[in-house]
Motif scaffolding. Structure first.
Motif, PDB file in Angstrom:
ATOM      1  N   ASN A   1       0.851  -1.244  -0.527  1.00  0.00           N
ATOM      2  CA  ASN A   1      -0.148  -0.136   0.287  1.00  0.00           C
ATOM      3  C   ASN A   1       0.672   0.984  -0.408  1.00  0.00           C
ATOM      4  O   ASN A   1       0.371   2.338  -0.760  1.00  0.00           O
ATOM      5  CB  ASN A   1      -1.139  -0.227   0.793  1.00  0.00           C
ATOM      6  CG  ASN A   1      -2.421  -1.119   1.161  1.00  0.00           C
ATOM      7  OD1 ASN A   1      -1.976  -1.749  -0.075  1.00  0.00           O
ATOM      8  ND2 ASN A   1      -2.368  -1.348   2.383  1.00  0.00           N
ATOM      9  N   VAL A   2       2.395   1.026   0.818  1.00  0.00           N
ATOM     10  CA  VAL A   2       2.957   2.631   0.667  1.00  0.00           C
ATOM     11  C   VAL A   2       3.834   2.819  -0.548  1.00  0.00           C
ATOM     12  O   VAL A   2       4.381   3.920  -1.225  1.00  0.00           O
ATOM     13  CB  VAL A   2       3.986   2.142   1.964  1.00  0.00           C
ATOM     14  CG1 VAL A   2       4.989   3.729   2.025  1.00  0.00           C
ATOM     15  CG2 VAL A   2       2.730   2.440   3.134  1.00  0.00           C
ATOM     16  N   ARG A   3       4.223   1.461  -1.070  1.00  0.00           N
ATOM     17  CA  ARG A   3       5.470   1.255  -2.267  1.00  0.00           C
ATOM     18  C   ARG A   3       4.572   1.792  -3.744  1.00  0.00           C
ATOM     19  O   ARG A   3       5.452   2.509  -4.391  1.00  0.00           O
ATOM     20  CB  ARG A   3       5.915   0.104  -2.545  1.00  0.00           C
ATOM     21  CG  ARG A   3       6.710  -0.770  -1.690  1.00  0.00           C
ATOM     22  CD  ARG A   3       7.817  -1.774  -1.796  1.00  0.00           C
ATOM     23  NE  ARG A   3       6.497  -3.141  -2.918  1.00  0.00           N
ATOM     24  CZ  ARG A   3       6.479  -3.867  -2.629  1.00  0.00           C
ATOM     25  NH1 ARG A   3       6.366  -4.392  -1.345  1.00  0.00           N
ATOM     26  NH2 ARG A   3       5.053  -4.574  -3.169  1.00  0.00           N
ATOM     27  N   ILE A   4       3.148   1.813  -3.779  1.00  0.00           N
ATOM     28  CA  ILE A   4       3.039   2.533  -4.652  1.00  0.00           C
ATOM     29  C   ILE A   4       2.986   4.020  -4.973  1.00  0.00           C
ATOM     30  O   ILE A   4       2.867   4.461  -6.252  1.00  0.00           O
ATOM     31  CB  ILE A   4       1.300   2.103  -5.005  1.00  0.00           C
ATOM     32  CG1 ILE A   4       0.129   2.793  -3.553  1.00  0.00           C
ATOM     33  CG2 ILE A   4       1.387   0.721  -4.857  1.00  0.00           C
ATOM     34  CD1 ILE A   4      -0.511   2.498  -3.753  1.00  0.00           C
ATOM     35  N   HIS A   5       3.073   4.866  -3.504  1.00  0.00           N
ATOM     36  CA  HIS A   5       3.469   6.432  -3.666  1.00  0.00           C
ATOM     37  C   HIS A   5       5.231   6.517  -3.814  1.00  0.00           C
ATOM     38  O   HIS A   5       5.750   6.175  -3.441  1.00  0.00           O
ATOM     39  CB  HIS A   5       2.997   6.976  -2.314  1.00  0.00           C
ATOM     40  CG  HIS A   5       1.747   6.716  -2.194  1.00  0.00           C
ATOM     41  ND1 HIS A   5       0.941   7.085  -3.213  1.00  0.00           N
ATOM     42  CD2 HIS A   5       1.204   5.823  -1.708  1.00  0.00           C
ATOM     43  CE1 HIS A   5      -0.727   7.080  -2.600  1.00  0.00           C
ATOM     44  NE2 HIS A   5      -0.428   6.461  -1.864  1.00  0.00           N
ATOM     45  N   PRO A   6       5.238   7.249  -5.065  1.00  0.00           N
ATOM     46  CA  PRO A   6       6.870   6.738  -5.506  1.00  0.00           C
ATOM     47  C   PRO A   6       7.812   7.664  -5.004  1.00  0.00           C
ATOM     48  O   PRO A   6       8.729   7.458  -4.138  1.00  0.00           O
ATOM     49  CB  PRO A   6       7.011   7.963  -6.698  1.00  0.00           C
ATOM     50  CG  PRO A   6       5.158   7.849  -7.452  1.00  0.00           C
ATOM     51  CD  PRO A   6       4.723   7.660  -6.427  1.00  0.00           C
TER      52      PRO A   6
END
Length: 323
Positions: A44-49
């Motif tokens: 869920n966090v990795r999708i935000h660069p």
């Protein structure tokens, strides 16, 4: 045969209590920063660069606290080698932690610009994850290399603050290097942060005035506002807790006998606090980190309940009576 690496501390008592205080900071701050790093690896966090910039900040903060933790070893052993290693760690990771908010503001703004042609050609690679990784790599290359002149000239040790870092600089060339590659870079990072923070503020005001905002736009607005709040805190906290010590250190470089070592150490007692506070700032302002942490806690509770009550929810099987 004497051990030349053992030197006397000018105030052993204050060295002990400073080491204990730093150990308390590290006990709280290292796990907190490690938690942010673990959360950054989740889906869920990795999708935000921008999580790449947050990873760098959390790692730098954690390593500052690890470096400060070695001050208790210095207080107990008076081994100058420990002080030299601690000094390198402090100068590398403190500088990194102070410059990386500029990376966060820059990358967030670039990610919001719809038309790539509106960006300067040097900024366009930052629209992709590889570009953000490359920018962070440049920051870390600087952080790891700018200390080399001080290391090669054996300038690391116990400074006039009673703190492990760069000792007296008695060379005009090293003074010029210090002013350009340390002070100027930090000042430049603050300028970059301010410029792109203003750009983010303009984008938020313009987007908020639109009458046709979608749910996706509102979510992006909320995230950007929180990133801006996070950047303000990342800059404000070090300003409060760093600069009194920096002013005293510069004064002591000019007049070494201005204050005692005990008094000077009172000014450095707050230095690790920003690196202790930063992970909590991240968890408070960045929603994806909060929600992921809540999911992990809820998942842990379910696993715990299942392990304590393994038959809960399963059908009860009555034993058959023998005829």
């Amino acid at each position: 045969m004497t051990n030349t690496s053992i030197v006397a501390d000018p105030d052993p008592g204050s060295a002990i209590w400073l080491g204990i205080v730093y150990a308390v900071y590290a006990t709280i701050g290292i796990p907190a920063n490690l938690l942010v790093l673990v959360l950054s690896m989740t889906k869920n966090v990795r999708i935000h660069p921008i999580n790449i910039c947050i990873i760098s900040i959390a790692f730098a903060d954690m390593m500052v606290l690890v470096s400060c933790l070695s001050s208790i070893i210095w207080a107990l052993t008076n081994d100058i080698r420990v002080c030299k290693v601690m000094g390198v760690g402090i100068y590398v990771f403190v500088v990194m932690s102070m410059t990386l908010p500029s990376c966060l503001s820059l990358c967030r703004y670039v990610g919001l610009v719809r038309d790539e042609q509106e960006l300067h050609p040097m900024l366009r690679p930052l629209r992709r994850r590889k570009g953000i990784l490359a920018l962070n790599g440049m920051f870390w290359a600087y952080g790891l290399l700018f200390n080399l002149p001080f290391i090669l000239t054996d300038r690391m040790g116990l400074d006039s603050l009673g703190f492990c870092g760069v000792v007296e600089i008695n060379s005009v060339l090293l003074w010029a290097y210090y002013l350009v590659f340390v002070i100027s870079v930090l000042f430049g990072a603050y300028i970059v942060t301010f410029i792109f923070y203003r750009k983010l503020s303009t984008w938020v005001q313009t987007t908020s005035s639109l009458m046709t905002a979608t749910s996706h736009t509102n979510e992006t607005l909320a995230l950007t506002r929180n990133i801006m709040r996070m950047i303000r805190w990342l800059l404000f906290v070090p300003f409060v807790f760093y600069y009194p010590a920096v002013v005293v250190q510069m004064a002591l470089r000019i007049s070494p006998n201005l204050v005692s070592v005990f008094t000077a150490r009172l000014f450095v007692i707050t230095l690790p606090i920003p690196h202790l506070v930063d992970p909590f700032i991240t968890l408070f302002f960045v929603k994806c980190y909060r929600t992921t942490l809540a999911e992990l806690i809820n998942g842990g509770r379910k696993v715990f309940k299942h392990s304590v009550h393994p038959t809960q929810g399963s059908p009860m099987i009555m034993p058959q009576s023998s005829v």
